[in-house]
Design an enzyme around this catalytic site. Structure first.
Site, mmCIF file in Angstrom:
data_model
loop_
_atom_site.group_PDB
_atom_site.id
_atom_site.type_symbol
_atom_site.label_atom_id
_atom_site.label_comp_id
_atom_site.label_asym_id
_atom_site.label_seq_id
_atom_site.Cartn_x
_atom_site.Cartn_y
_atom_site.Cartn_z
ATOM 1 N N GLU A 15 -1.358 -0.306 24.200
ATOM 2 C CA GLU A 15 -0.509 0.881 24.316
ATOM 3 C C GLU A 15 -1.227 1.927 25.162
ATOM 4 O OE1 GLU A 15 0.562 2.242 20.423
ATOM 5 O OE2 GLU A 15 1.345 0.304 19.789
ATOM 6 N N ILE A 54 2.426 2.735 2.546
ATOM 7 C CA ILE A 54 3.643 2.565 3.338
ATOM 8 C C ILE A 54 4.509 1.449 2.766
ATOM 9 C CG2 ILE A 54 4.570 2.159 5.651
ATOM 10 C CD1 ILE A 54 1.859 3.080 6.754
ATOM 11 N N ARG A 81 0.583 -2.653 13.014
ATOM 12 C CA ARG A 81 -0.188 -2.880 14.226
ATOM 13 C C ARG A 81 0.188 -4.246 14.800
ATOM 14 N NH1 ARG A 81 -0.895 1.763 13.722
ATOM 15 N NH2 ARG A 81 -2.831 2.978 13.885
ATOM 16 N N GLY A 135 0.836 -1.188 0.000
ATOM 17 C CA GLY A 135 0.000 0.000 0.000
ATOM 18 C C GLY A 135 0.871 1.238 0.000
ATOM 19 N N HIS A 165 5.974 3.402 19.402
ATOM 20 C CA HIS A 165 5.012 3.820 18.362
ATOM 21 C C HIS A 165 5.334 5.223 17.840
ATOM 22 C CE1 HIS A 165 0.692 2.957 16.824
ATOM 23 N NE2 HIS A 165 1.448 3.522 15.893
ATOM 24 N N ARG A 195 -2.768 -9.510 -0.535
ATOM 25 C CA ARG A 195 -3.973 -9.807 -1.300
ATOM 26 C C ARG A 195 -3.776 -9.430 -2.769
ATOM 27 N NH1 ARG A 195 -8.534 -7.577 3.017
ATOM 28 N NH2 ARG A 195 -8.135 -9.146 4.628
ATOM 29 N N THR A 240 5.849 -2.128 11.837
ATOM 30 C CA THR A 240 5.516 -0.737 12.158
ATOM 31 C C THR A 240 4.050 -0.457 11.853
ATOM 32 O OG1 THR A 240 6.252 -0.042 9.946
ATOM 33 C CG2 THR A 240 7.853 0.133 11.749
#
Length: 326
Positions: free
Chosen positions: A268, A158, A239, A156, A288, A178, A237
């Site tokens: 978190e 990132i 989730r 995507g 994070h 996917r 980086t």
């Protein structure tokens, strides 16, 4: 309006241009990192509106029902999985959750941190920096990027940025995900792994860039991790819940992969150094930091203040629960 800004860890909001636009409102900023629900209730008590940064503050039904004055929540970003929208709607609390905007900068900053973690892990930077401060000279040998295989899971915004940087470093980049993800990767000339098994088995570095939702929870399994090389590095980086619960700690203990670099955790903030990864010598952990960058904050908070002012004028925007309006 009386507005509370919660979990502004770096006390960044008051430094943004957006903060000055709320000069006609009563704004209280809280910077503490905590996990106790009662602290949320204490800091939000009496407020008509909340400004929430990303998904730092979970608002459960139990919490919402104790905030009798709350009428509006301005959420940075579109993700609202940490909010009980049904409870908010039933109590007439409008939730606005707008996009980041700004030409995709929140995505690129996470990609930048991904490469910071990769370089720090492969060249043992945290360890060598601390050793030098203690009076010692170099004692480790790093691993170069050139010629290594970088596996990017999910191409995507990132993941694509990470893949392009890997190509610039002279790495062999392979992708998995996917159909839409692999189609985008192929369109840019990147190779697709022959299979899921081959993706994990052949990658020297695996970088994960999946969103967190019901479909991706636990999508990275213990079997996937066990296929990785003992010399491989896993980077997350995105989730934490995309990796099966407990699988990464167990895999690192067993030596496949040999190292991990993570910026995200199941719950978190992580305070008190209680997370098991923090105790492992083959894990590099950051709190994070992926989106925590000045330009990104300016964009996020500008949209959040747009939402606050629109609600104050009786014309809410980016509403996630339209049933609550009116």
């Amino acid at each position: 309006m009386k507005i509370a800004v919660l979990h502004d860890y770096a006390n960044m909001f008051r430094e943004t241009r957006a903060y000055r636009r709320l000069q006609d409102h009563e704004v209280t900023i809280h910077t503490e990192a905590y996990t106790e629900p009662e602290r949320i209730v204490e800091q939000a008590a009496g407020c008509e509106a909340l400004l929430l940064t990303q998904q730092r503050v979970p608002l459960t039904r139990q919490i919402v029902e104790q905030l009798s004055n709350l009428r509006f929540i301005s959420q940075t970003g579109r993700n609202t999985y940490h909010l009980d929208l049904e409870a908010c709607t039933q109590r007439g609390i409008v939730v606005s959750a707008g996009g980041g905007g700004g030409g995709g900068s929140p995505y690129s900053t996470t990609a930048e941190l991904t490469w910071g973690l990769i370089l720090a892990a492969l060249r043992h930077l945290p360890y060598e920096v601390e050793r030098l401060k203690q009076g010692h000279w170099q004692t480790t040998v790093g691993t170069r990027l050139f010629g290594q295989t970088l596996g990017v899971y999910a191409f995507g915004h990132i993941g694509g940025a990470v893949a392009r940087a890997g190509k610039a470093f002279g790495m062999h980049v392979i992708c998995w995900g996917r159909e839409g993800s692999t189609t985008r990767a192929q369109a840019e000339g990147f190779d697709i792994a022959a299979s899921r098994e081959a993706f994990f088995e052949t990658s020297d570095i695996v970088s994960l860039h999946l969103p967190s939702n019901a479909g991706t929870r636990g999508i990275i399994t213990s079997d996937d991790l066990a296929r990785m090389k003992p010399t491989a590095l896993l980077v997350n980086t995105s989730r934490a819940p995309i990796i099966a619960e407990g699988a990464l700690v167990a895999a690192l203990q067993q030596g496949r992969p040999g190292f991990a670099a993570v910026d995200v955790y199941e719950e978190e903030p992580v305070v008190g150094a209680t997370h098991p990864l923090l105790q492992m010598p083959n894990a590099l952990c950051t709190p994070h930091l992926g989106y925590a960058e000045r330009g990104g904050y300016e964009t996020l908070y500008n949209v959040a203040v747009d939402q606050l002012l629109a609600f104050a004028e009786g014309q809410p925007i980016n509403v996630a629960n339209p049933e609550a309006v009116g």
